[in-house]
Design an enzyme around this catalytic site. Structure first.
Site, mmCIF file in Angstrom:
data_model
loop_
_atom_site.group_PDB
_atom_site.id
_atom_site.type_symbol
_atom_site.label_atom_id
_atom_site.label_comp_id
_atom_site.label_asym_id
_atom_site.label_seq_id
_atom_site.Cartn_x
_atom_site.Cartn_y
_atom_site.Cartn_z
ATOM 1 N N GLN A 61 -35.518 24.848 13.114
ATOM 2 C CA GLN A 61 -35.588 24.942 14.574
ATOM 3 C C GLN A 61 -35.833 26.382 15.017
ATOM 4 O O GLN A 61 -35.295 26.836 16.016
ATOM 5 C CB GLN A 61 -34.283 24.436 15.199
ATOM 6 C CG GLN A 61 -33.988 22.990 14.884
ATOM 7 C CD GLN A 61 -32.735 22.524 15.595
ATOM 8 O OE1 GLN A 61 -32.818 21.959 16.676
ATOM 9 N NE2 GLN A 61 -31.588 22.780 14.993
ATOM 10 N N CYS A 62 -36.657 27.078 14.289
ATOM 11 C CA CYS A 62 -36.911 28.501 14.516
ATOM 12 C C CYS A 62 -38.348 28.699 14.984
ATOM 13 O O CYS A 62 -39.227 27.884 14.683
ATOM 14 C CB CYS A 62 -36.668 29.248 13.196
ATOM 15 S SG CYS A 62 -37.059 30.992 13.201
ATOM 16 N N GLY A 63 -38.591 29.781 15.678
ATOM 17 C CA GLY A 63 -39.955 30.100 16.088
ATOM 18 C C GLY A 63 -40.880 30.339 14.911
ATOM 19 O O GLY A 63 -42.107 30.219 15.041
#
Length: 184
Positions: A61-63
């Site tokens: 769930q990271c950029g």
């Protein structure tokens, strides 16, 4: 009880040979972990000896999560020359899903990851797994965010650290991989 040659051979196979094979395991590769959302265990000595390794601490769930696509492309491009990519999902930066099933879905379904992904574990601080402790000890660099990369040479003598912003394809990281796997 009479000890026969068959008993001696059985004793050697059952007790001494496993000790010999584990004793020859290099310190860095003396690590095992469960695969992501699986009961299968990966023993690094058995699976990654004589391989160029790219180790990545990941979060789904990271950029930087879209880097999975480039990592998979990199793996497909160089796996036959000895590159192995190993993903270490971690919630150290609070950007990983709560369940292995959710993490696995992002990796395998959303991005088509076929390289080794391990069960979530800590990669920073006092509770980091022993493999990342070895990486930190040898490089002096602990991940400061998701998608840090560690390139370990085929002979495991050299480890280079790359930050999250370094793209897997088309730059200095790929150039070093090409050198490490001896691609002409």
């Amino acid at each position: 009880m009479h000890i026969t040659p068959k008993i001696i051979a059985a004793f050697t196979c059952l007790f001494l040979l496993p000790l010999v094979s584990h004793a020859s395991c290099e310190g860095l590769l003396n690590f095992e972990s469960k695969k992501l959302h699986s009961s299968q265990t990966i023993k690094f000595c058995d699976n990654f000896k004589d391989k160029t390794l790219l180790i990545v601490n990941t979060a789904s769930q990271c950029g930087f999560t879209p880097q999975f696509k480039q990592l998979e492309s990199l793996y497909q491009k160089y796996k036959d020359q000895g590159l192995e990519i190993i993903g270490f999902p971690s919630n150290d930066f609070r950007q990983e899903h709560n369940t292995e099933a959710e993490t696995a879905s992002v990796c395998f379904k959303n991005f088509g990851v076929s390289f080794t992904m391990l069960a979530p574990s800590s990669v920073t601080g006092p509770s980091k797994n022993s493999f990342f402790q070895s990486l930190t000890d040898r490089t002096g660099k602990e991940p400061n965010w998701n998608f840090n990369k560690y390139l370990i040479s085929k002979d495991h003598a050299s480890i280079k650290h790359f930050g999250s912003n370094v793209q897997p394809l088309g730059g200095s990281l790929e150039q070093l991989i090409v050198k490490s796997v001896n691609i002409q």
